[in-house]
Design an enzyme around this catalytic site. Structure first.
Site, short mmCIF file in Angstrom:
data_model
loop_
_atom_site.label_atom_id
_atom_site.label_comp_id
_atom_site.label_asym_id
_atom_site.label_seq_id
_atom_site.Cartn_x
_atom_site.Cartn_y
_atom_site.Cartn_z
N ARG A 107 41.82 47.06 43.00
CA ARG A 107 40.97 46.27 43.89
C ARG A 107 41.73 45.67 45.08
O ARG A 107 41.15 45.01 45.93
CB ARG A 107 40.29 45.16 43.08
N ARG A 145 41.97 11.23 36.11
CA ARG A 145 41.18 12.13 36.97
C ARG A 145 39.69 11.82 36.82
O ARG A 145 39.19 11.70 35.71
CB ARG A 145 41.44 13.59 36.59
N HIS A 184 45.81 54.47 42.17
CA HIS A 184 45.85 53.26 43.00
C HIS A 184 47.27 52.72 43.15
O HIS A 184 47.47 51.51 43.24
CB HIS A 184 44.93 52.20 42.41
N PRO A 217 44.38 37.72 35.12
CA PRO A 217 45.35 37.41 34.07
C PRO A 217 45.71 35.93 34.04
O PRO A 217 45.86 35.29 35.08
CB PRO A 217 46.57 38.26 34.47
N GLU A 218 45.83 35.40 32.84
CA GLU A 218 46.24 34.01 32.65
C GLU A 218 47.65 34.00 32.08
O GLU A 218 48.32 35.04 32.02
CB GLU A 218 45.22 33.30 31.76
#
Length: 286
Positions: free
Chosen positions: A117, A160, A96, A2-3
């Site tokens: 997971r 950068r 789960h 997820p973002e």
């Protein structure tokens, strides 16, 4: 994973259904779900009992529930498949289910952490004076944060010695952007993922930042991106922004701008999706 949009959707659900409620019982059903709480599951449950959740907060991909008047917070790490669900107390347990949190009110719902997971988990941490869990104090503000400093970001980006997609995924520079929304913003900005950040003018970096914000706000409006049943909101509902993706996952499909088949390239153990015509690769890759 997820973002920002997906995590923000979950945060809003927690704000609606969990804020202000006091914990009466915590069941830790799998030790990996609290492995980031170094004192273990029994300590996590004992310290959380009797505490009242304040409004859920988020920075980038991280969300947390502050505990009232304690200076501590429960940090939620969703990992690849973590879900924070608000379920009726009598609902059957998910296959789960890893952690269950019950409350002292008559709302009839409980908070469940489900994780197929087991890469995610919950943990209790002290908060910094700024209100962040101390373990994420190094995370930069995200582009939807009202306090995000556009000028500072643009200056840091040019300094950068890296490429533009690497910079977008650097959570110490700008948080919340992951592989999906980086590809989407770069497609909208017509920038190749290997473009050197030092070559970006201030107007181009400002344009890119605008596209990052636009795609995230569009994803938020659609409830986030769900490619399978693993990402859902607190009510178990999937987002549908995947239907609106312009770049990510569209290998060999026509570019929505020029019709050229989209391409996928392996990139840092992931994939990058781009249009070879609209997003021409740089002549020299740093």
């Amino acid at each position: 994973m997820p973002e920002l949009p997906e995590v923000e959707v979950v945060r809003r659900g927690l704000e609606r259904w969990v804020a202000g409620r006091t914990v009466t019982e915590v069941e830790v059903l799998h030790p990996r779900a609290v492995r980031r709480h170094l004192a273990g599951g029994e300590d996590f449950a004992a310290r959380l009992k009797g505490q009242r959740f304040e409004v859920a907060r988020r920075r980038g991909k991280y969300l947390w529930l502050p505990l009232a008047e304690t200076g501590t917070a429960v940090l939620g790490h969703l990992g690849m498949s973590g879900q924070l669900l608000v379920q009726p107390e009598g609902a059957p347990d998910e296959k789960h289910l890893r952690i269950r949190i019950r409350f002292d009110d008559a709302a009839g719902t409980e908070l469940r952490f489900v994780d197929q997971r087991t890469f995610g988990g919950l943990s209790l941490h002290d908060q910094t004076p700024e209100g962040l869990p101390d373990v994420i104090a190094h995370i930069a503000r995200d582009p939807l944060d009202p306090a995000f400093d556009d000028a500072a970001f643009q200056s840091a980006l040019r300094l950068r010695r890296t490429t533009v997609k690497r910079a977008l995924l650097d959570q110490s520079l700008i948080s919340g952007v992951g592989n999906i929304y980086a590809d989407e913003a770069l497609w909208r900005a017509r920038l190749h993922y290997d473009r050197a950040t030092a070559t970006l003018t201030r107007p181009r970096s400002a344009e890119l930042l605008g596209h990052v914000r636009d795609v995230m706000n569009a994803a938020l409006a659609a409830g986030g991106t769900s490619f399978d049943s693993l990402y859902v909101n607190v009510n178990g509902e999937s987002g549908y922004f995947d239907r609106s993706l312009d770049a990510y996952g569209r290998e060999d499909e026509p570019c929505r701008r020029c019709g050229t088949p989209m391409r996928r390239r392996a990139w840092m153990n992931r994939s990058s999706y781009f249009c070879p015509r609209c997003q021409r690769p740089p002549r020299v890759t740093p």
